[in-house]
Design a protein around this motif. Structure first.
Motif, PDB file in Angstrom:
ATOM      1  N   ASN A   1      54.198  29.193  74.444  1.00 51.44           N
ATOM      2  CA  ASN A   1      54.274  27.744  74.496  1.00 51.44           C
ATOM      3  C   ASN A   1      53.622  27.189  75.755  1.00 51.44           C
ATOM      4  O   ASN A   1      52.929  26.169  75.727  1.00 51.44           O
ATOM      5  CB  ASN A   1      55.732  27.282  74.425  1.00 51.44           C
ATOM      6  N   ARG A   2      53.877  27.875  76.865  1.00 54.16           N
ATOM      7  CA  ARG A   2      53.310  27.432  78.141  1.00 54.16           C
ATOM      8  C   ARG A   2      51.795  27.508  78.119  1.00 54.16           C
ATOM      9  O   ARG A   2      51.108  26.592  78.577  1.00 54.16           O
ATOM     10  CB  ARG A   2      53.888  28.298  79.265  1.00 54.16           C
TER      11      ARG A   2
ATOM     12  N   LYS B   1      55.080  19.558  80.006  1.00 53.48           N
ATOM     13  CA  LYS B   1      55.827  20.473  79.144  1.00 53.48           C
ATOM     14  C   LYS B   1      55.537  21.939  79.469  1.00 53.48           C
ATOM     15  O   LYS B   1      56.372  22.814  79.239  1.00 53.48           O
ATOM     16  CB  LYS B   1      55.482  20.201  77.678  1.00 53.48           C
ATOM     17  N   ALA B   2      54.348  22.196  80.012  1.00 53.53           N
ATOM     18  CA  ALA B   2      53.955  23.582  80.297  1.00 53.53           C
ATOM     19  C   ALA B   2      54.891  24.243  81.293  1.00 53.53           C
ATOM     20  O   ALA B   2      55.100  25.451  81.248  1.00 53.53           O
ATOM     21  CB  ALA B   2      52.519  23.626  80.814  1.00 53.53           C
ATOM     22  N   TRP B   3      55.449  23.467  82.215  1.00 57.46           N
ATOM     23  CA  TRP B   3      56.256  24.067  83.272  1.00 57.46           C
ATOM     24  C   TRP B   3      57.733  23.748  83.147  1.00 57.46           C
ATOM     25  O   TRP B   3      58.474  23.802  84.126  1.00 57.46           O
ATOM     26  CB  TRP B   3      55.725  23.613  84.634  1.00 57.46           C
TER      27      TRP B   3
ATOM     28  N   CYS C   1      50.399  24.678  75.958  1.00 56.79           N
ATOM     29  CA  CYS C   1      50.479  23.393  76.652  1.00 56.79           C
ATOM     30  C   CYS C   1      49.413  23.269  77.739  1.00 56.79           C
ATOM     31  O   CYS C   1      48.818  22.198  77.919  1.00 56.79           O
ATOM     32  CB  CYS C   1      51.867  23.212  77.264  1.00 56.79           C
TER      33      CYS C   1
ATOM     34  N   LEU D   1      48.071  32.453  84.104  1.00 59.09           N
ATOM     35  CA  LEU D   1      49.271  32.807  83.347  1.00 59.09           C
ATOM     36  C   LEU D   1      49.035  34.084  82.542  1.00 59.09           C
ATOM     37  O   LEU D   1      49.898  34.967  82.485  1.00 59.09           O
ATOM     38  CB  LEU D   1      49.650  31.662  82.403  1.00 59.09           C
TER      39      LEU D   1
ATOM     40  N   LEU E   1      61.259  25.182  76.403  1.00 56.56           N
ATOM     41  CA  LEU E   1      59.960  24.562  76.174  1.00 56.56           C
ATOM     42  C   LEU E   1      59.893  23.944  74.791  1.00 56.56           C
ATOM     43  O   LEU E   1      60.439  24.487  73.837  1.00 56.56           O
ATOM     44  CB  LEU E   1      58.847  25.612  76.307  1.00 56.56           C
TER      45      LEU E   1
ATOM     46  N   ILE F   1      58.297  31.683  75.363  1.00 52.87           N
ATOM     47  CA  ILE F   1      58.121  30.783  76.509  1.00 52.87           C
ATOM     48  C   ILE F   1      56.673  30.808  76.981  1.00 52.87           C
ATOM     49  O   ILE F   1      56.050  29.769  77.195  1.00 52.87           O
ATOM     50  CB  ILE F   1      59.056  31.177  77.664  1.00 52.87           C
ATOM     51  N   HIS F   2      56.117  32.010  77.157  1.00 55.99           N
ATOM     52  CA  HIS F   2      54.761  32.129  77.670  1.00 55.99           C
ATOM     53  C   HIS F   2      53.720  31.613  76.665  1.00 55.99           C
ATOM     54  O   HIS F   2      52.717  31.014  77.061  1.00 55.99           O
ATOM     55  CB  HIS F   2      54.472  33.589  78.034  1.00 55.99           C
TER      56      HIS F   2
ATOM     57  N   SER G   1      55.161  24.747  70.495  1.00 55.64           N
ATOM     58  CA  SER G   1      53.795  24.242  70.375  1.00 55.64           C
ATOM     59  C   SER G   1      53.539  23.615  69.015  1.00 55.64           C
ATOM     60  O   SER G   1      52.606  22.833  68.848  1.00 55.64           O
ATOM     61  CB  SER G   1      52.796  25.381  70.607  1.00 55.64           C
TER      62      SER G   1
END
Length: 277
Positions: free
Chosen positions: A104-105, A72-74, A108, A121, A79, A101-102, A82
């Motif tokens: 959530n990434r 899910k991270a990518w 994850c 990141l 996304l 987006i960032h 979370s």
């Protein structure tokens, strides 16, 4: 038996039964690394469908949650929030902005225990954008996340992370500014272009994060230097030479604003442009 089962798993995916393909791979008496690679590949391909009953099914058959979180991270365009739980019946939602987006990434990646990727990141994407936008809530969240990773032994902490953490610490202190920390930060900023060059040239053994943009990074370094110099000018005991030595990092505010607007509006990505040039 192994080849036959792999072929069976392929046929299941072709028929649209990818979750049963994962079930077959999970029960293969073959090399665990080869099996893991196949399962992670499937999870990455169908991560946008992992919610509700499918998420529960994967949990029940024994797919590690860390593998699902990594997939899910990518996700490229949308996304899973979370806050979404494994038993949620809601599909993935469109993120409101890049910040979402960032966030959530990052969450994850932490759940997947990919701490090094989470750190990259932050320093490659989140920190430069947060500093350019200069939103106090974003800087505070950045400070919390950098502090969270600083003492983690799995994180390849480097001077870039140190500079970003010290900078946001200064910016979020309000009137309680540590003069010595500000001076140290200015000195560290002078050495950052060489650190960036080493990373871009591959001398530090890592590649840049997927969403890395050198223009945004350069604008953030310029903005940091300008703000730190403004803080230092408040103190009479600062030598002019120190300010002059750091001036080469600065970009005129008007030019910096134009660069950021161009980057934001056109989503420009110059992969070969070096931030130190």
């Amino acid at each position: 038996t192994g080849d036959l089962s792999f072929n069976y798993a392929d046929q299941l995916e072709i028929c649209g039964l990818w979750k049963w393909s994962i079930y077959v791979l999970l029960n293969l008496p073959v090399n665990s690394r080869l099996r893991e690679r196949g399962i992670k590949s499937l999870l990455g391909s169908y991560a946008h469908m992992i919610y509700g009953p499918i998420a529960l099914f994967l949990k029940e058959i024994g797919v590690p949650q860390s593998w699902i979180s990594l997939a899910k991270a990518w996700l490229p365009g949308y996304l899973v929030p979370s806050s979404m739980t494994l038993d949620s019946s809601d599909p993935p939602a469109e993120p409101k902005d890049l910040r979402t987006i960032h966030e959530n990434r990052f969450d994850c990646l932490i759940k997947a225990q990919e701490f090094a990727e989470a750190y990259y990141l932050l320093v490659d994407v989140v920190a430069p954008r947060s500093i350019v936008e200069h939103r106090k809530d974003s800087l505070k969240k950045l400070e919390e996340r950098l502090s969270q990773l600083e003492l983690n032994s799995a994180v390849p902490w480097d001077p870039l992370g140190e500079v970003y953490l010290n900078y946001v610490a200064v910016q979020t202190k309000g009137t309680e500014i540590d003069v010595n920390l500000v001076k140290v930060l200015l000195k560290d900023l002078e050495g950052i272009p060489s650190v960036i060059k080493e990373i871009n040239d591959g001398l530090r053994g890592r590649s840049r994060c997927l969403d890395y943009n050198p223009i945004m990074e350069r604008c953030s370094l310029s903005g940091m230097t300008a703000r730190i110099i403004s803080l230092i000018r408040m103190f009479a005991d600062v030598e002019i030479d120190v300010l002059r030595q750091a001036s080469y990092l600065q970009v005129a505010p008007e030019k910096r604003k134009t660069q950021v607007e161009e980057l934001t509006l056109r989503s420009v990505s110059y992969t070969h442009l070096r931030a130190h040039e």
